[in-house]
Design a protein around this motif. Structure first.
Motif, PDB file in Angstrom:
ATOM      1  N   ALA A  69       0.824  -1.206   0.000  1.00  0.00           N
ATOM      2  CA  ALA A  69       0.000   0.000   0.000  1.00  0.00           C
ATOM      3  C   ALA A  69       0.858   1.256   0.000  1.00  0.00           C
ATOM      4  N   LEU A  70       1.970   1.236   0.744  1.00  0.00           N
ATOM      5  CA  LEU A  70       2.883   2.382   0.754  1.00  0.00           C
ATOM      6  C   LEU A  70       3.442   2.620  -0.648  1.00  0.00           C
ATOM      7  N   ALA A  71       3.910   1.568  -1.303  1.00  0.00           N
ATOM      8  CA  ALA A  71       4.436   1.718  -2.654  1.00  0.00           C
ATOM      9  C   ALA A  71       3.355   2.224  -3.602  1.00  0.00           C
ATOM     10  N   ALA A  72       2.142   1.698  -3.459  1.00  0.00           N
ATOM     11  CA  ALA A  72       1.034   2.124  -4.324  1.00  0.00           C
ATOM     12  C   ALA A  72       0.719   3.599  -4.127  1.00  0.00           C
ATOM     13  N   ALA A  73       0.829   4.075  -2.889  1.00  0.00           N
ATOM     14  CA  ALA A  73       0.526   5.480  -2.601  1.00  0.00           C
ATOM     15  C   ALA A  73       1.514   6.419  -3.275  1.00  0.00           C
ATOM     16  N   LEU A  74       2.762   5.990  -3.428  1.00  0.00           N
ATOM     17  CA  LEU A  74       3.755   6.846  -4.086  1.00  0.00           C
ATOM     18  C   LEU A  74       3.429   7.047  -5.562  1.00  0.00           C
ATOM     19  N   TYR A  75       2.670   6.135  -6.134  1.00  0.00           N
ATOM     20  CA  TYR A  75       2.241   6.208  -7.538  1.00  0.00           C
ATOM     21  C   TYR A  75       0.796   6.688  -7.657  1.00  0.00           C
ATOM     22  N   ASN A  76       0.109   6.794  -6.509  1.00  0.00           N
ATOM     23  CA  ASN A  76      -1.309   7.152  -6.452  1.00  0.00           C
ATOM     24  C   ASN A  76      -2.203   6.108  -7.109  1.00  0.00           C
ATOM     25  N   VAL A  77      -1.943   4.833  -6.806  1.00  0.00           N
ATOM     26  CA  VAL A  77      -2.808   3.750  -7.278  1.00  0.00           C
ATOM     27  C   VAL A  77      -4.049   3.708  -6.397  1.00  0.00           C
ATOM     28  N   SER A  78      -5.187   3.976  -6.956  1.00  0.00           N
ATOM     29  CA  SER A  78      -6.429   4.048  -6.207  1.00  0.00           C
ATOM     30  C   SER A  78      -6.822   2.679  -5.661  1.00  0.00           C
ATOM     31  N   GLY A  79      -7.570   2.687  -4.558  1.00  0.00           N
ATOM     32  CA  GLY A  79      -8.100   1.460  -3.974  1.00  0.00           C
ATOM     33  C   GLY A  79      -9.349   0.955  -4.649  1.00  0.00           C
ATOM     34  N   TYR A  80      -9.740   1.597  -5.729  1.00  0.00           N
ATOM     35  CA  TYR A  80     -10.896   1.166  -6.542  1.00  0.00           C
ATOM     36  C   TYR A  80     -10.553   1.551  -7.964  1.00  0.00           C
ATOM     37  N   ASN A  81      -9.964   0.628  -8.722  1.00  0.00           N
ATOM     38  CA  ASN A  81      -9.320   1.012  -9.971  1.00  0.00           C
ATOM     39  C   ASN A  81      -9.694   0.170 -11.176  1.00  0.00           C
ATOM     40  N   GLN A  97      -9.481  -2.117  -0.148  1.00  0.00           N
ATOM     41  CA  GLN A  97      -8.778  -1.139  -0.974  1.00  0.00           C
ATOM     42  C   GLN A  97      -7.376  -1.624  -1.307  1.00  0.00           C
ATOM     43  N   GLN A  98      -6.694  -2.183  -0.309  1.00  0.00           N
ATOM     44  CA  GLN A  98      -5.333  -2.658  -0.554  1.00  0.00           C
ATOM     45  C   GLN A  98      -5.324  -3.842  -1.515  1.00  0.00           C
ATOM     46  N   ALA A  99      -6.293  -4.725  -1.417  1.00  0.00           N
ATOM     47  CA  ALA A  99      -6.361  -5.856  -2.346  1.00  0.00           C
ATOM     48  C   ALA A  99      -6.527  -5.367  -3.781  1.00  0.00           C
ATOM     49  N   ASN A 100      -7.329  -4.336  -3.960  1.00  0.00           N
ATOM     50  CA  ASN A 100      -7.495  -3.760  -5.291  1.00  0.00           C
ATOM     51  C   ASN A 100      -6.201  -3.108  -5.777  1.00  0.00           C
ATOM     52  N   GLN A 101      -5.504  -2.452  -4.869  1.00  0.00           N
ATOM     53  CA  GLN A 101      -4.219  -1.850  -5.235  1.00  0.00           C
ATOM     54  C   GLN A 101      -3.210  -2.922  -5.629  1.00  0.00           C
ATOM     55  N   THR A 112     -13.215  -1.798 -13.347  1.00  0.00           N
ATOM     56  CA  THR A 112     -14.659  -2.032 -13.452  1.00  0.00           C
ATOM     57  C   THR A 112     -15.038  -3.427 -12.970  1.00  0.00           C
ATOM     58  N   THR A 113     -14.061  -4.304 -12.800  1.00  0.00           N
ATOM     59  CA  THR A 113     -14.336  -5.647 -12.285  1.00  0.00           C
ATOM     60  C   THR A 113     -14.392  -5.675 -10.764  1.00  0.00           C
ATOM     61  N   GLN A 114     -14.044  -4.577 -10.111  1.00  0.00           N
ATOM     62  CA  GLN A 114     -14.004  -4.536  -8.654  1.00  0.00           C
ATOM     63  C   GLN A 114     -15.296  -3.970  -8.078  1.00  0.00           C
ATOM     64  N   THR A 115     -15.626  -4.401  -6.870  1.00  0.00           N
ATOM     65  CA  THR A 115     -16.702  -3.787  -6.102  1.00  0.00           C
ATOM     66  C   THR A 115     -16.115  -2.622  -5.313  1.00  0.00           C
ATOM     67  N   GLU A 116     -16.767  -1.491  -5.355  1.00  0.00           N
ATOM     68  CA  GLU A 116     -16.217  -0.322  -4.669  1.00  0.00           C
ATOM     69  C   GLU A 116     -16.196  -0.548  -3.162  1.00  0.00           C
ATOM     70  N   PRO A 117     -14.999  -0.457  -2.548  1.00  0.00           N
ATOM     71  CA  PRO A 117     -14.918  -0.673  -1.104  1.00  0.00           C
ATOM     72  C   PRO A 117     -15.535   0.492  -0.326  1.00  0.00           C
ATOM     73  N   ALA A 118     -15.911   0.213   0.888  1.00  0.00           N
ATOM     74  CA  ALA A 118     -16.343   1.285   1.779  1.00  0.00           C
ATOM     75  C   ALA A 118     -15.154   2.201   2.069  1.00  0.00           C
ATOM     76  N   PRO A 119     -15.435   3.448   2.449  1.00  0.00           N
ATOM     77  CA  PRO A 119     -14.343   4.418   2.638  1.00  0.00           C
ATOM     78  C   PRO A 119     -13.277   3.978   3.631  1.00  0.00           C
ATOM     79  N   THR A 120     -13.622   3.168   4.610  1.00  0.00           N
ATOM     80  CA  THR A 120     -12.631   2.735   5.592  1.00  0.00           C
ATOM     81  C   THR A 120     -12.346   1.238   5.517  1.00  0.00           C
ATOM     82  N   ASP A 121     -12.713   0.615   4.419  1.00  0.00           N
ATOM     83  CA  ASP A 121     -12.399  -0.808   4.231  1.00  0.00           C
ATOM     84  C   ASP A 121     -10.994  -0.897   3.640  1.00  0.00           C
TER      85      ASP A 121
END
Length: 455
Positions: A218-230, A245-249, A232-241
């Motif tokens: 997740a830290l590495a993904a944040a440096l690239y700004n990889v969203s936690g919902y990225n 979010q990390q699994a999607n990243q 169309t095959t994913q279900t949008e996570p809740a804001p604090t899930d």
């Protein structure tokens, strides 16, 4: 439209057939330019006088590279019914082919003019890497155009793009595989890049099995700004899930490792003549703190019982990567922007794009402001996940918005106006334009800010 005579590149092969769904007098042309690039042109019998010059996205070296003149068949059909002529080329080579793409696109436009006459209006448009090609045309060949539309575009430019990609792979290697033999740049050949990609992908997959590894990914993904919902095959996570979010990243990070992180980078390095990115002097703590994903990272580190400060110190202490000055200059000459638009440009981006994060738009807004053309640039955002996942209506609504600007001299890019135009173009799909402001790009780089320069 404005015109400057340009030597016409003659074709090697040309076929003309009627469009199956249109009248017999409609024209469909395919052929090749002298560069070897294929081209395709569709011109309706009731041409409205506007030609759309489409620049397609990145095609990896070695894969089929057909000519394209539209993002998708539905958009092509709809625009032909509205009277637009649509043209585009394949580019003579695939990969980071901007030095082929720009002249091939101009040659395609020349050929169209030779066969059908001068258009009343010429609009360059493109998606993804084609957004970089489109913006290059807009900045460097404005005399050939009246306006431009860059969708999900790599408008942060080449240097910023490759620097951000390096930030991601550097963090993964440092935190997950510090002792592995994984070169991040300067590959001897394609095979070495592929081997490095496999090794780091395996290490990342193993790390994903533990809370500690998930936090670090997740830290590495944040440096690239990889969203936690990225996707169309994913279900949008809740804001604090944070876990979802990390699994999607993780899924997106894996895809980047297998594409742009190594293989695509090696191809670009072969064109540039060396490594064109660096992280010397980069403050990763500052980048993370400005990221919209900062809270997620801090929560995952807390849940894993890890010290975020310790891992950031590890990034600070790891030997950094230096760029080859000549390679940076090559990228500056071919793939970095000055922000000097002469005609209106509209940029459109989805809010949750993992391949080209939406923050790329902040980078080009910064460039255009410094280059003196902020008033000519407008940006619009579609609330949704994925890369270039626009509906046909949203694409045509964006084009109509640009046309409105060209007709009236005023931008009307409000959420209501964009959705109204998109809904009119495609009543079947509910449009998703929203009022949105992306976070700053982590490491912007352009030719309008002299302090950016490393060459």
């Amino acid at each position: 439209m404005k015109k400057t005579p340009v030597a016409l590149l003659t074709l090697c092969l040309c076929t003309v057939t009627p469009l199956s769904a249109q009248a017999a007098s409609d024209a469909h042309l395919e052929g090749r330019l002298t560069s070897g690039a294929a081209y395709v042109m569709d011109v309706p019998a009731a041409w409205n006088g506007t030609v759309l010059l489409y620049s397609h996205g990145y095609v990896p070296a070695g894969l089929p590279n057909p000519a394209q003149n539209s993002p998708d068949p539905d958009t092509l059909d709809a625009l032909l019914k509205q009277g637009y002529a649509l043209i585009g080329s394949s580019y003579a080579t695939s990969g980071w082919a901007v030095t082929d793409a720009v002249p091939d696109q101009l040659a395609t436009l020349d050929l169209f003019t030779d066969k059908f006459g001068t258009a009343k209006r010429t609009i360059a448009w493109g998606t993804s890497y084609g957004g970089l090609v489109t913006t290059t045309l807009a900045e460097r060949h404005a005399d050939r155009l009246d306006g431009s539309l860059a969708m999900c575009g790599l408008v942060q430019g080449g240097v910023a793009n490759w620097n951000s990609t390096l930030d991601l792979t550097f963090a993964l290697k440092t935190l997950l595989a510090p002792d592995a033999d994984v070169p991040l740049t300067g590959f001897a050949d394609r095979s070495q890049a592929q081997s490095a990609a496999r090794t780091l992908t395996t290490e990342t997959a193993e790390a994903q099995q533990t809370p500690e590894g998930q936090a670090r990914i997740a830290l590495a993904a944040a440096l690239y700004n990889v969203s936690g919902y990225n996707s169309t095959t994913q279900t949008e996570p809740a804001p604090t899930d944070w876990a979802a979010q990390q699994a999607n990243q993780y899924a997106a990070v894996t895809a980047i490792l297998q594409t742009s992180g190594f293989g695509w980078r090696q191809e670009a390095e072969s064109r540039a003549g060396g490594n064109m990115s660096w992280n010397t002097g980069v403050d990763y703590t500052a980048i993370l703190q400005k990221s919209p994903l900062f809270k997620e990272v801090t929560q995952l580190y807390k849940e894993a019982g890890l010290s975020l400060r310790t891992d950031l110190a590890a990034l600070d202490g790891e030997p950094r990567v230096s760029a080859d000055a000549d390679a940076v200059r090559w990228l500056e000459d071919t793939s970095v922007f000055k922000g000097r638009l002469t005609d209106p440009q509209l940029n459109v981006h989805t809010t949750d794009d993992a391949l080209i994060p939406v923050q790329a738009e902040s980078a080009y807004r910064r460039t255009a402001a410094a280059g003196g053309s902020a008033a000519l640039l407008s940006q619009a955002y579609v609330d949704g996940p994925g890369h270039c996942t626009f509906t046909s209506g949203e694409i045509i609504g964006a084009l109509d918005t640009l046309e409105h600007r060209l007709d009236t001299g005023r931008w009307d890019t409000s959420q209501a106006a964009l959705n109204s135009r998109a809904r009119q173009a495609d009543p079947a799909d509910e449009p998703r334009y929203v009022t949105y402001r992306p976070a700053p790009y982590p490491r912007p780089y352009d030719l309008a800010h002299p302090k950016d320069s490393r060459s």
